[in-house]
Design a protein around this motif. Structure first.
Motif, short mmCIF file in Angstrom:
data_model
loop_
_atom_site.label_atom_id
_atom_site.label_comp_id
_atom_site.label_asym_id
_atom_site.label_seq_id
_atom_site.Cartn_x
_atom_site.Cartn_y
_atom_site.Cartn_z
N ARG A 109 9.28 -4.51 5.56
CA ARG A 109 7.82 -4.45 5.39
C ARG A 109 7.39 -3.04 4.98
O ARG A 109 6.51 -2.88 4.13
CB ARG A 109 7.12 -4.87 6.69
CG ARG A 109 7.20 -6.36 6.99
CD ARG A 109 6.26 -6.76 8.12
NE ARG A 109 6.66 -6.18 9.39
CZ ARG A 109 7.51 -6.75 10.24
NH1 ARG A 109 8.05 -7.92 9.95
NH2 ARG A 109 7.80 -6.17 11.39
N ALA A 110 8.03 -2.04 5.62
CA ALA A 110 7.70 -0.65 5.25
C ALA A 110 8.11 -0.37 3.81
O ALA A 110 7.38 0.29 3.06
CB ALA A 110 8.41 0.31 6.20
N PHE A 111 9.29 -0.89 3.41
CA PHE A 111 9.76 -0.70 2.03
C PHE A 111 8.82 -1.39 1.05
O PHE A 111 8.48 -0.83 0.01
CB PHE A 111 11.17 -1.26 1.88
CG PHE A 111 11.69 -1.21 0.47
CD1 PHE A 111 12.11 -0.02 -0.09
CD2 PHE A 111 11.74 -2.36 -0.31
CE1 PHE A 111 12.57 0.03 -1.41
CE2 PHE A 111 12.20 -2.33 -1.61
CZ PHE A 111 12.62 -1.13 -2.16
N ASP A 112 8.40 -2.61 1.40
CA ASP A 112 7.47 -3.34 0.53
C ASP A 112 6.16 -2.56 0.39
O ASP A 112 5.56 -2.52 -0.69
CB ASP A 112 7.20 -4.74 1.09
CG ASP A 112 8.43 -5.64 1.02
OD1 ASP A 112 9.37 -5.31 0.26
OD2 ASP A 112 8.46 -6.66 1.74
N ALA A 113 5.71 -1.96 1.51
CA ALA A 113 4.47 -1.19 1.48
C ALA A 113 4.62 0.02 0.56
O ALA A 113 3.72 0.34 -0.23
CB ALA A 113 4.08 -0.74 2.88
N THR A 114 5.78 0.71 0.66
CA THR A 114 5.98 1.88 -0.21
C THR A 114 6.12 1.45 -1.67
O THR A 114 5.66 2.15 -2.58
CB THR A 114 7.25 2.66 0.20
OG1 THR A 114 8.40 1.79 0.16
CG2 THR A 114 7.11 3.22 1.61
N GLN B 191 3.73 1.35 -6.93
CA GLN B 191 3.21 0.67 -8.12
C GLN B 191 1.76 1.01 -8.36
O GLN B 191 1.33 1.20 -9.51
CB GLN B 191 3.36 -0.86 -7.95
CG GLN B 191 3.02 -1.66 -9.20
CD GLN B 191 3.88 -1.26 -10.39
OE1 GLN B 191 5.11 -1.24 -10.30
NE2 GLN B 191 3.25 -0.95 -11.50
N ARG B 192 0.99 1.12 -7.25
CA ARG B 192 -0.42 1.52 -7.40
C ARG B 192 -0.51 2.92 -8.01
O ARG B 192 -1.37 3.18 -8.86
CB ARG B 192 -1.12 1.49 -6.03
CG ARG B 192 -1.51 0.10 -5.57
CD ARG B 192 -2.49 0.16 -4.41
NE ARG B 192 -1.88 0.67 -3.20
CZ ARG B 192 -1.29 -0.07 -2.27
NH1 ARG B 192 -1.23 -1.39 -2.43
NH2 ARG B 192 -0.76 0.47 -1.19
N LEU B 193 0.37 3.81 -7.58
CA LEU B 193 0.36 5.17 -8.12
C LEU B 193 0.77 5.19 -9.59
O LEU B 193 0.23 5.97 -10.38
CB LEU B 193 1.29 6.06 -7.30
CG LEU B 193 0.83 6.35 -5.86
CD1 LEU B 193 1.91 7.10 -5.10
CD2 LEU B 193 -0.47 7.14 -5.87
N VAL B 194 1.75 4.32 -9.96
CA VAL B 194 2.16 4.22 -11.36
C VAL B 194 0.98 3.74 -12.21
O VAL B 194 0.69 4.28 -13.28
CB VAL B 194 3.37 3.27 -11.51
CG1 VAL B 194 3.61 2.94 -12.99
CG2 VAL B 194 4.62 3.90 -10.92
N ASN B 195 0.30 2.69 -11.71
CA ASN B 195 -0.85 2.16 -12.44
C ASN B 195 -1.96 3.20 -12.53
O ASN B 195 -2.63 3.35 -13.56
CB ASN B 195 -1.37 0.90 -11.75
CG ASN B 195 -0.38 -0.25 -11.83
OD1 ASN B 195 0.47 -0.29 -12.72
ND2 ASN B 195 -0.47 -1.19 -10.91
#
Length: 232
Positions: free
Chosen positions: A149-154, A159-163
């Motif tokens: 879950r932590a990995f999915d959150a990161t 991805q948000r930061l890439v976008n």
């Protein structure tokens, strides 16, 4: 702030890696049971009693129908090693040992009608050992799920930061293009400003020249009128 949050999560996950992975061992142990003495096997597991108890209760249901007594949980007609024993009772116990918990499975031999009671005892030892293995594996699986879950959150944050980076890059490009246009417009404005100032100066000079010419013409007119008046 978000970086600190992820650092804290990583620290907790690394701590949990070190906290589990113990070796499961069993030991023979006798316990006083109302009406006699029970022989069985116990193992001590890391974890508070209330946490172990939940897993222990589910595990006991796998080979019978547990019935909670005043001191022990009893399982009648248990299934061990693929055999259902119509006569015989398994007793289960769980004890708090501070930061650890002890679980125990045992029997009173005189309650069993079997050819070899040692087979039953051996199966009990297997069950205690299997529970220890299952308990730790389930604990580790919970930690794997938490880490996932932590990995999915990161991953989502990455991805948000890439976008966001893409959007900011586009905005920067638009801003730079607008800057070039504004600089061009500023240069054109400066040139137009200089031209207008020059035209104003030229206009003033032209006006002065016209006024001077007008004054000269008026003088000429006055002279003509004066000559006209002298005609007789």
């Amino acid at each position: 702030m978000k970086q600190n949050k992820f650092d804290f999560i990583i620290l907790c996950l690394l701590f949990s890696v070190a906290a589990f992975g113990q070796k499961v061992t069993t030991e023979k142990q006798r316990q006083k049971i109302s009406g006699g003495e029970g022989e069985g096997y116990a193992t001590t597991l890391e974890g508070k009693k209330e946490l172990v108890a939940a897993s222990w209760g589910k595990f006991l249901k796998e080979f019978g129908k547990p019935k909670q007594g005043t001191a022990f949980t009893s399982i009648n007609e248990p299934a061990l090693g693929g055999t259902v024993y119509s006569q015989g009772v398994i007793y289960a116990d769980i004890k708090d040992k501070g930061e650890s918990t002890e679980v125990w499975l045992g029997i009173k031999a005189d309650e069993w009608v079997v050819n070899d009671i040692d087979i039953v005892k051996k199966e009990l030892e297997k069950k205690v050992y299997q529970f220890g293995i299952k308990y730790y594996k389930d604990k580790i699986q919970a930690q794997i799920d938490e880490a996932q879950r932590a990995f999915d959150a990161t991953t989502r944050q990455g991805q948000r930061l890439v976008n966001q980076n893409k959007d900011l890059t586009i905005q920067l490009g638009n801003n730079e293009q607008e800057k070039v246009k504004l600089e061009e417009r500023l240069q054109a404005n400066a040139l137009e400003h200089a031209v207008l100032i020059q035209k104003l100066e030229n206009n003033k000079l032209a006006q002065d020249s016209v006024v001077q010419a007008g004054d000269q013409i008026k003088k000429v007119i006055e002279l003509h009128k004066e000559r006209q008046g002298k005609v007789n």
